[in-house]
Motif scaffolding. Structure first.
Motif, short mmCIF file in Angstrom:
data_model
loop_
_atom_site.label_atom_id
_atom_site.label_comp_id
_atom_site.label_asym_id
_atom_site.label_seq_id
_atom_site.Cartn_x
_atom_site.Cartn_y
_atom_site.Cartn_z
N GLY A 5 94.26 55.06 71.79
CA GLY A 5 93.74 54.68 73.09
C GLY A 5 92.57 55.57 73.45
N ILE A 6 91.50 54.99 73.98
CA ILE A 6 90.27 55.75 74.25
C ILE A 6 90.05 55.90 75.75
CG2 ILE A 6 87.79 55.86 73.86
CD1 ILE A 6 88.20 54.01 71.45
N LEU A 7 90.02 57.14 76.21
CA LEU A 7 89.71 57.46 77.60
C LEU A 7 88.22 57.78 77.69
CD1 LEU A 7 92.82 59.73 78.13
CD2 LEU A 7 92.47 57.48 79.17
N GLY A 8 87.52 57.08 78.57
CA GLY A 8 86.06 57.17 78.58
C GLY A 8 85.48 56.21 77.57
N SER A 9 86.06 55.03 77.49
CA SER A 9 85.73 54.07 76.42
C SER A 9 84.34 53.47 76.55
CB SER A 9 86.76 52.94 76.38
OG SER A 9 86.84 52.27 77.64
N GLU A 10 83.76 53.51 77.74
CA GLU A 10 82.44 52.91 77.93
C GLU A 10 81.29 53.89 77.69
OE1 GLU A 10 81.77 49.64 78.34
OE2 GLU A 10 83.92 49.50 77.96
N ARG A 15 82.51 54.44 72.71
CA ARG A 15 82.16 53.27 71.90
C ARG A 15 82.14 53.61 70.41
NH1 ARG A 15 78.60 52.51 76.36
NH2 ARG A 15 76.85 53.41 75.22
N ALA A 16 81.65 54.81 70.10
CA ALA A 16 81.59 55.24 68.69
C ALA A 16 83.00 55.42 68.12
CB ALA A 16 80.79 56.53 68.57
N VAL A 17 83.92 55.95 68.93
CA VAL A 17 85.29 56.14 68.48
C VAL A 17 85.96 54.80 68.23
CG1 VAL A 17 87.59 56.95 69.17
CG2 VAL A 17 85.60 58.41 69.53
N PHE A 213 80.86 62.57 64.71
CA PHE A 213 81.88 63.09 65.62
C PHE A 213 83.01 62.09 65.80
CE2 PHE A 213 77.65 64.57 67.27
CZ PHE A 213 77.71 65.81 66.70
N ALA A 214 82.66 60.80 65.83
CA ALA A 214 83.67 59.77 66.03
C ALA A 214 84.64 59.71 64.86
CB ALA A 214 83.00 58.42 66.24
N HIS A 215 84.11 59.78 63.64
CA HIS A 215 84.99 59.73 62.46
C HIS A 215 85.89 60.97 62.41
CE1 HIS A 215 83.41 56.09 60.72
NE2 HIS A 215 82.17 56.55 60.81
N GLY A 216 85.35 62.11 62.79
CA GLY A 216 86.16 63.32 62.85
C GLY A 216 87.24 63.21 63.91
N ALA A 217 86.91 62.63 65.05
CA ALA A 217 87.88 62.47 66.13
C ALA A 217 89.02 61.55 65.71
CB ALA A 217 87.19 61.91 67.37
#
Length: 240
Positions: A5-10, A15-17, A213-217
């Protein structure tokens, strides 16, 4: 399949995550950008990833604690009171907080710590980001500063120098200096300089794409989903 689940999805990172979650073959539990959305998201997600704002952290941690859902916090600009909240939440759920989810930066921090422990040279940290970044020094610069301070066996708060202007006098021995540059569309450049007598070592990391950063996250979130309550870092993800 683990659902993220993504908090701050916009936001840009949100979006990258989402894209990185799909690329990793994980499930997307959805996203939230308003206070009343975070609790339902926490209930249906196996792990939360938060790239929102410091002001939203308290609500996000509460939602995660109620749902017993692990949470990765990549939000920068956190202060001492935010870290106290994270420590409290980590008594009940798995919490990973970091100023940078890049695997390369994680390894860089380890190298900085080792160099700081072995060399009693002056340490300066410089960073540059795009013109829209609102906090300085960057979370990554502070992360690297924490690594350097740990190598010296002291808290960063005792060593940090964030600005120099006017007749400041000679550099105070043992301090860690920070310089922040802002401009253009730079995603994130960081340099840690160890300056000795007649020689210098520079350790650099240049981020060329936000997806790094998204792939690492996502990698960290998938790892965090299986951990017991406690406070973790990206170093734990890499087993450093």
């Amino acid at each position: 399949m683990i659902a993220i689940g993504i908090l701050g999805s916009e936001g840009r990172m949100g979006r990258a995550v989402a894209l990185a979650t799909e690329a990793a073959g994980a499930a997307l539990a959805g996203g939230a950008d308003a206070q009343d959305e975070c609790q339902p998201l926490a209930q249906r997600a196996d792990v939360l990833v938060d790239f929102s704002a410091p002001g939203a952290l308290e609500d996000h941690l509460l939602a995660a604690r109620i749902a017993r859902t692990p949470i990765l916090v990549g939000t920068t600009g956190l202060r001492e009171r935010h870290h106290a909240m994270l420590d409290a939440a980590a008594q009940e759920i798995a919490v990973l907080q970091t100023g940078n989810t890049s695997l390369g930066v994680t390894l860089l921090a380890r190298l900085v710590r080792e160099a700081a422990a072995k060399l009693d040279w002056d340490i300066e940290i410089a960073e540059m980001h795009h013109r829209h970044k609102v906090d300085a020094p960057s979370g990554t610069a502070l992360l690297l500063g924490e690594a350097a301070a740990a190598g010296r066996g002291l808290p960063l708060s005792e060593l940090k120098v964030e600005s120099r202007a006017g007749l400041t006098g000679a550099r105070t021995e043992g301090t860690i200096g920070f310089a922040s540059l802002r401009g253009g569309s730079v995603i994130g450049d960081h340099s840690v300089v160890f300056a000795g007598e007649g020689e210098r070592i520079e350790l650099n990391h240049l981020a060329q794409d936000r997806s790094t950063f998204a792939h690492g996250a996502v990698k960290a979130a998938l790892w965090l989903a299986g951990q017991p309550a406690g406070r973790y870092s990206m170093s734990d993800v890499l087993g450093l």
